[in-house]
Write a protein that holds these residues in place. Sequence first.
Motif, PDB file in Angstrom:
ATOM      1  N   ILE A  22       0.873  -1.182   0.000  1.00 54.30           N
ATOM      2  CA  ILE A  22       0.000   0.000   0.000  1.00 54.30           C
ATOM      3  C   ILE A  22       0.907   1.230   0.000  1.00 54.30           C
ATOM      4  O   ILE A  22       1.746   1.398   0.894  1.00 54.30           O
ATOM      5  N   ARG A  23       0.748   2.069  -0.976  1.00 50.00           N
ATOM      6  CA  ARG A  23       1.611   3.247  -1.091  1.00 50.00           C
ATOM      7  C   ARG A  23       0.790   4.437  -1.566  1.00 50.00           C
ATOM      8  O   ARG A  23      -0.360   4.293  -2.003  1.00 50.00           O
ATOM      9  N   GLY A  24       1.386   5.614  -1.482  1.00 51.29           N
ATOM     10  CA  GLY A  24       0.669   6.809  -1.912  1.00 51.29           C
ATOM     11  C   GLY A  24       1.356   8.064  -1.429  1.00 51.29           C
ATOM     12  O   GLY A  24       2.500   8.040  -0.962  1.00 51.29           O
ATOM     13  N   THR A  25       0.636   9.173  -1.523  1.00 50.89           N
ATOM     14  CA  THR A  25       1.144  10.471  -1.109  1.00 50.89           C
ATOM     15  C   THR A  25       0.122  11.133  -0.204  1.00 50.89           C
ATOM     16  O   THR A  25      -1.087  11.043  -0.450  1.00 50.89           O
ATOM     17  N   VAL A  26       0.590  11.801   0.832  1.00 52.61           N
ATOM     18  CA  VAL A  26      -0.280  12.538   1.743  1.00 52.61           C
ATOM     19  C   VAL A  26      -0.205  14.020   1.380  1.00 52.61           C
ATOM     20  O   VAL A  26       0.891  14.589   1.277  1.00 52.61           O
ATOM     21  N   PHE A  27      -1.382  14.647   1.180  1.00 54.50           N
ATOM     22  CA  PHE A  27      -1.447  16.034   0.739  1.00 54.50           C
ATOM     23  C   PHE A  27      -2.070  16.926   1.810  1.00 54.50           C
ATOM     24  O   PHE A  27      -2.903  16.487   2.608  1.00 54.50           O
ATOM     25  N   ASN A  28      -1.675  18.204   1.784  1.00 55.19           N
ATOM     26  CA  ASN A  28      -2.304  19.246   2.589  1.00 55.19           C
ATOM     27  C   ASN A  28      -3.522  19.752   1.810  1.00 55.19           C
ATOM     28  O   ASN A  28      -3.395  20.173   0.656  1.00 55.19           O
ATOM     29  N   GLU A  29      -4.699  19.714   2.434  1.00 62.27           N
ATOM     30  CA  GLU A  29      -5.926  20.075   1.739  1.00 62.27           C
ATOM     31  C   GLU A  29      -5.926  21.529   1.267  1.00 62.27           C
ATOM     32  O   GLU A  29      -6.448  21.847   0.188  1.00 62.27           O
ATOM     33  N   SER A  30      -5.320  22.435   2.043  1.00 64.75           N
ATOM     34  CA  SER A  30      -5.445  23.859   1.729  1.00 64.75           C
ATOM     35  C   SER A  30      -4.656  24.273   0.496  1.00 64.75           C
ATOM     36  O   SER A  30      -5.088  25.134  -0.261  1.00 64.75           O
ATOM     37  N   ASN A  31      -3.462  23.685   0.276  1.00 68.29           N
ATOM     38  CA  ASN A  31      -2.630  24.129  -0.851  1.00 68.29           C
ATOM     39  C   ASN A  31      -2.150  23.006  -1.760  1.00 68.29           C
ATOM     40  O   ASN A  31      -1.439  23.260  -2.735  1.00 68.29           O
ATOM     41  N   GLY A  32      -2.512  21.756  -1.429  1.00 67.44           N
ATOM     42  CA  GLY A  32      -2.094  20.636  -2.253  1.00 67.44           C
ATOM     43  C   GLY A  32      -0.659  20.217  -2.071  1.00 67.44           C
ATOM     44  O   GLY A  32      -0.169  19.329  -2.777  1.00 67.44           O
ATOM     45  N   ASN A  34      -1.324  19.167  14.608  1.00 67.98           N
ATOM     46  CA  ASN A  34      -2.038  20.331  14.071  1.00 67.98           C
ATOM     47  C   ASN A  34      -2.863  20.015  12.823  1.00 67.98           C
ATOM     48  O   ASN A  34      -3.289  20.931  12.115  1.00 67.98           O
ATOM     49  N   PHE A  35      -3.089  18.724  12.544  1.00 64.90           N
ATOM     50  CA  PHE A  35      -3.938  18.332  11.434  1.00 64.90           C
ATOM     51  C   PHE A  35      -4.924  17.276  11.905  1.00 64.90           C
ATOM     52  O   PHE A  35      -4.604  16.445  12.760  1.00 64.90           O
ATOM     53  N   GLU A  36      -6.122  17.308  11.326  1.00 69.91           N
ATOM     54  CA  GLU A  36      -7.091  16.262  11.592  1.00 69.91           C
ATOM     55  C   GLU A  36      -6.569  14.954  10.999  1.00 69.91           C
ATOM     56  O   GLU A  36      -6.100  14.933   9.857  1.00 69.91           O
ATOM     57  N   PRO A  37      -6.640  13.840  11.750  1.00 66.09           N
ATOM     58  CA  PRO A  37      -6.213  12.564  11.164  1.00 66.09           C
ATOM     59  C   PRO A  37      -7.044  12.233   9.924  1.00 66.09           C
ATOM     60  O   PRO A  37      -8.246  12.499   9.877  1.00 66.09           O
ATOM     61  N   ALA A  38      -6.378  11.664   8.921  1.00 64.81           N
ATOM     62  CA  ALA A  38      -7.078  11.218   7.707  1.00 64.81           C
ATOM     63  C   ALA A  38      -7.178   9.701   7.753  1.00 64.81           C
ATOM     64  O   ALA A  38      -6.201   9.013   8.044  1.00 64.81           O
ATOM     65  N   LYS A  39      -8.372   9.178   7.471  1.00 66.58           N
ATOM     66  CA  LYS A  39      -8.578   7.733   7.557  1.00 66.58           C
ATOM     67  C   LYS A  39      -9.389   7.263   6.355  1.00 66.58           C
ATOM     68  O   LYS A  39     -10.351   7.911   5.951  1.00 66.58           O
ATOM     69  N   VAL A  40      -8.985   6.118   5.798  1.00 66.24           N
ATOM     70  CA  VAL A  40      -9.712   5.536   4.687  1.00 66.24           C
ATOM     71  C   VAL A  40      -9.596   4.018   4.781  1.00 66.24           C
ATOM     72  O   VAL A  40      -8.565   3.487   5.198  1.00 66.24           O
ATOM     73  N   SER A  41     -10.662   3.319   4.428  1.00 60.16           N
ATOM     74  CA  SER A  41     -10.661   1.860   4.440  1.00 60.16           C
ATOM     75  C   SER A  41     -10.106   1.343   3.111  1.00 60.16           C
ATOM     76  O   SER A  41     -10.507   1.820   2.038  1.00 60.16           O
ATOM     77  N   ASN A  58      -3.898   7.721  -2.028  1.00 61.56           N
ATOM     78  CA  ASN A  58      -3.501   9.017  -1.504  1.00 61.56           C
ATOM     79  C   ASN A  58      -4.406   9.429  -0.351  1.00 61.56           C
ATOM     80  O   ASN A  58      -5.560   8.989  -0.254  1.00 61.56           O
ATOM     81  N   LEU A  59      -3.871  10.287   0.514  1.00 61.48           N
ATOM     82  CA  LEU A  59      -4.619  10.797   1.663  1.00 61.48           C
ATOM     83  C   LEU A  59      -4.504  12.314   1.692  1.00 61.48           C
ATOM     84  O   LEU A  59      -3.468  12.871   1.324  1.00 61.48           O
ATOM     85  N   THR A  60      -5.574  12.972   2.149  1.00 59.86           N
ATOM     86  CA  THR A  60      -5.588  14.436   2.259  1.00 59.86           C
ATOM     87  C   THR A  60      -5.886  14.817   3.700  1.00 59.86           C
ATOM     88  O   THR A  60      -6.831  14.289   4.303  1.00 59.86           O
ATOM     89  N   MET A  61      -5.096  15.744   4.243  1.00 60.20           N
ATOM     90  CA  MET A  61      -5.237  16.139   5.638  1.00 60.20           C
ATOM     91  C   MET A  61      -5.658  17.605   5.737  1.00 60.20           C
ATOM     92  O   MET A  61      -5.204  18.453   4.974  1.00 60.20           O
ATOM     93  N   LYS A  62      -6.529  17.876   6.704  1.00 58.26           N
ATOM     94  CA  LYS A  62      -7.059  19.208   6.919  1.00 58.26           C
ATOM     95  C   LYS A  62      -6.500  19.773   8.224  1.00 58.26           C
ATOM     96  O   LYS A  62      -6.490  19.106   9.252  1.00 58.26           O
ATOM     97  N   GLY A  97       5.029  24.996  -5.778  1.00 62.86           N
ATOM     98  CA  GLY A  97       4.086  26.099  -5.706  1.00 62.86           C
ATOM     99  C   GLY A  97       2.699  25.615  -5.322  1.00 62.86           C
ATOM    100  O   GLY A  97       2.375  24.421  -5.434  1.00 62.86           O
ATOM    101  N   ASN A  98       1.883  26.516  -4.848  1.00 66.43           N
ATOM    102  CA  ASN A  98       0.515  26.189  -4.429  1.00 66.43           C
ATOM    103  C   ASN A  98      -0.247  25.557  -5.588  1.00 66.43           C
ATOM    104  O   ASN A  98      -0.322  26.111  -6.685  1.00 66.43           O
ATOM    105  N   ARG A  99      -0.827  24.378  -5.356  1.00 64.14           N
ATOM    106  CA  ARG A  99      -1.515  23.642  -6.415  1.00 64.14           C
ATOM    107  C   ARG A  99      -2.997  23.980  -6.497  1.00 64.14           C
ATOM    108  O   ARG A  99      -3.689  23.506  -7.406  1.00 64.14           O
ATOM    109  N   LYS A 100      -3.490  24.780  -5.530  1.00 69.31           N
ATOM    110  CA  LYS A 100      -4.918  25.075  -5.478  1.00 69.31           C
ATOM    111  C   LYS A 100      -5.264  26.504  -5.919  1.00 69.31           C
ATOM    112  O   LYS A 100      -6.280  26.716  -6.570  1.00 69.31           O
ATOM    113  N   LYS A 101      -4.441  27.498  -5.552  1.00 69.74           N
ATOM    114  CA  LYS A 101      -4.786  28.893  -5.808  1.00 69.74           C
ATOM    115  C   LYS A 101      -3.537  29.749  -5.956  1.00 69.74           C
ATOM    116  O   LYS A 101      -2.454  29.364  -5.528  1.00 69.74           O
TER     117      LYS A 101
END
Length: 801
Positions: free
Chosen positions: A40-50, A93-100, A112-116, A246-250
Amino acid sequence: MKGKPYFCAFAQTTPMRKFLFAAIFLLATASAAISQNATIRGTVFNESNGEPMIFTLVFLEGTGFGVQTDINGFFSLTKVPAGTYNLVAQQANFEPAKVSVTVTAGQILTQNLTMKARVMTEVIIKGDKADKQESPTVGKTTMDRKDINRVVAVGGVADIAQSVQVLPGVVSSGDQGGQLYIRGGTPIQNKVLLDGMIIYNPFHSIGLFSVFDTDIIKNLDVYTGGFNAEYGGRISSVMDITTRDGNRKKFGGKVTASPFGAKLMIEGPIRRMDEEKGRGSISYMLSAKNSYLQQTSKVLYNYVDTNGIPFNFSDYYGKVSFNSLGGSRLSLFGFNFNDKVTRYKGSADLKWTSYGFGSSFQVVPAASTTLIRGNFAYSSYNVQMLEDNYSPRTDSVNGFNLGLNFTYFQRKNVVNYGIEVLGYTTIFKFENAVRRSIVQEENTTEFAAYFKYKWVSRNMAKDSTKSRSLVLEPGFRIHYYATLNNISPEPRLAFKYNLTQKIRLRGAVGMYSQNLIAATSDRDVVNLFYGILSGSDNLPESYVNQDGEEVDVTHKLQKANHAIFGIEWDPIDSTQKWGNIEFTVEGYFKDFTQLTNINRNKLYEDNADNADKPDILKNDFIIETGSAYGVDFVMKYEYKNLYLWTVYSYGFVKRWDGVQNYRPNFDRRHNINVVSSYVFGKKENWEIDIRWNFGTGFPFTPTGGFYENLQMTNLTDDILTANGNLGIIYGDLNSHQLPTYHRMDITIKKWWEFSEFSKLEVSAGATNAYNRQNVFYFDRVAYKRVNQLPLMPSVSMSYSF
C-alpha cells in the motif's frame, strides 16, 4: 590546461568504463521479486494548498505496520497480508485522515490521503516518535520553515544563515564575510545541495544572510558528520535543502520589506489536480529578494559607517513542478545569486555571481515496489576581488552533477543504491604577498556508486515501540576521481539501539574524501574572497608527520575518518501534560588524514631554474593533517506555545603543517546557543523570539614587530635614501586568543489574519540588542581594533495573500 573536457575524460577512461558497466550490472540485477503479500503506497497532501505532507505518520490501524512519509510526502507499506484495513495519516495540528482499503496477495495499491489543518488546544502525539526509534540519524538535524522562523530574524526576515548557526557543532566566523565551520570542517568541506544541485557559495558576504528564501524551503537537513553513502565528495558535513512546490490550489504569494532589503514570492497552479479525470497538477513558484543595506545604512545606521555598510546582494529562484496522481513527479528549477561589496575596509571591491538550472524527478512504477529518483543540474560560480595594492584575484567553478537513486522497501527494511556523475571546470588566479603567482585551470570528472541498507531487528519490525531493538544502516561508497586517477573506497556504518522507549543509543563511523580545495588559507583571519579550485598536482612529494617521519604523498585527495557516538533521552514526551522535552549528547572525532592548504610561504616559481629550492618554498600548496573532536549537548522543550532550544558545544580543532602544531582561526573551545519562542495574546497573534550566543575567542597570530621593507628593484637604488613599505614581523602562529564573543538578538511580532490565506505581519527587533562590542579583527597597520556590527534596530512588514 590540465585534463580533457570532463565529458571526454569520462568517456575515454578505461577504468571508468569498467566501473560504470559493473555499476549498471549491479543496478540491473538488484531488483527483488514482489512478494505474495500486498503493498500500500501513496502520497499525503495538505488540503489547503495541495502541498505534500512531509514526515507524516502513516499506519494501518490496529497493526504494527507504519512508516513516515518522505520529503515528497510519499509512503510505502510493504509485505502487508491480504485483507481489509483502516489506513490512517496523522500529524500534529492536522485532523487525522482515515480511509478503508482492501488488498489482495501480490497487489500494489496506490491510495492518496488528504489532511485538513485544525487549531490545536493541546499537544498530541507527533509522527516523528517512530522516526526517532527507527532512523539512525547520527549527527543530523532537520528543520522545516517553522523551525527556521523560530530563530530570531535579522532585520525581521528569517534566514537559514541564522538558523544553522544555532545547531550543535556549528561555528560562525562573524557578521562580515561570515562562513560556517561545522565540527572542525572548513566551508569548502561542507557540501550544500539545493534540490540536488550543488551550491558553491551559500552565504552572502555580510554573513547575516544566505542566498535562500526561507518562504520557499520545505525542509533542511544538516549532517554535521557521519553521513551515509548517498552523500560524498566532502569530508566534513552536508547541508541538504529541499524547496517546496508552488501552491496547487490557488494563486498566492508574500511580499516583505525591511531596512535590510525586500523580497517577493508568488506561486500558483498552472493546472489543478483532478482525481475524477485522472489528471495531475502543474504549479509554479518564483522568488526574488534584493538588499539595499548600503543605501539605507547611510541614514539609519550611519553610526556604523558614515559611508554606509558596503554590502548589497540579490537572489532569484524559480520552479515549475509536475505531479501525477500516482506519486511520480518532475521539477524544473533555476537560480541567479549576486553579491557585491564596495570599498571594503576602504581598499577592496568584491563581486561574485552564481547561477544554475536543473531538474529532479521521482518515478513510482506501477508494477514494482521500487522507487526511482534522479536529478540533473548545472551551476556556475564566479568571484573577483580588486585590491588597491595587489593584482586582481579571480576564481570560477562551473559544471554539472547528475544522480540516479533506487529505493526498495521491505516493510521497515530499506535498500537504497545509486550512482552519481560530476564534471566541472575551475579557473583560479592568485598572487601572494611576495608577488608570486598561483594559477590553475582544471577540468575534472568524478564518478561514484553507493549502496545503503537499513535493517531493523525482528521485534521492531513487528512493533516500533519495543525496547531493546536495534537498527543498523551499513553503507558503501566508491568514488572515482577520474582526472586525478584516484579511487576512494568509503565504507560507512550507522546504528541506533533502543534501550527503552525513552532512551536510545546511536553512532556512526565512515571514511570520506574530496577533490575541491579552498582558494584561501585556513590561516586567514578574515577574507571575503571565497574561491574554489580542484585538487592540484603541484604538491610536495612527501611531508613530515607529527612523529618526525617523512611520509610519501600517494594521492592528491583530501581525506577524513569520522566516529560519532551519542545518546538520546526523552524524559517527558508529548503524551504528558508538561509537553515534550528531549536531551541529546553526542561525542565526535574527525581524523583529517590529508588536507591541502594554499602555500602562503611560496617564494619561487616551480620551474627548472629553482630545482634546487625546497618544495615548501615553491609548491603552490602544502600538505597538512589534523583532527577535530568534542561533545555537543542539546536540550529541546516544547509545550503549547512555548519553544526552547539550548546547545552547548565543547570542541577542539588542531592542525599540523609539517613543521608545527597550530590552532586554525575557527577553533572555538566553548560555544553556547539559546533560542526561545513564545506565542501569546488573547488571539495568540503575538510572538517573541530571542537568541543568545556565547563563544570563547578565536585564536590569532600576534604582531612581533615592524620593519621597513625596502623594495630594491634596481641595482642603482640607494639604500640610504629609498623609502620602503611597512613590514610586519609575525609572532607564533595563532598563539593568542581574541576576547570572548556574546550577542543577543530579539524580535517581537504581531499579525492580523483577514482570511485563511490573507495575513499581515509586523515585526520589530534588534540585532546585538545590548550593543556588545565583539572584536572582528585587529588592523595591524592602523593599529586599531575593528569590531563586529553594533546594535542595529529594525522594523519589517510582510503580507501574505
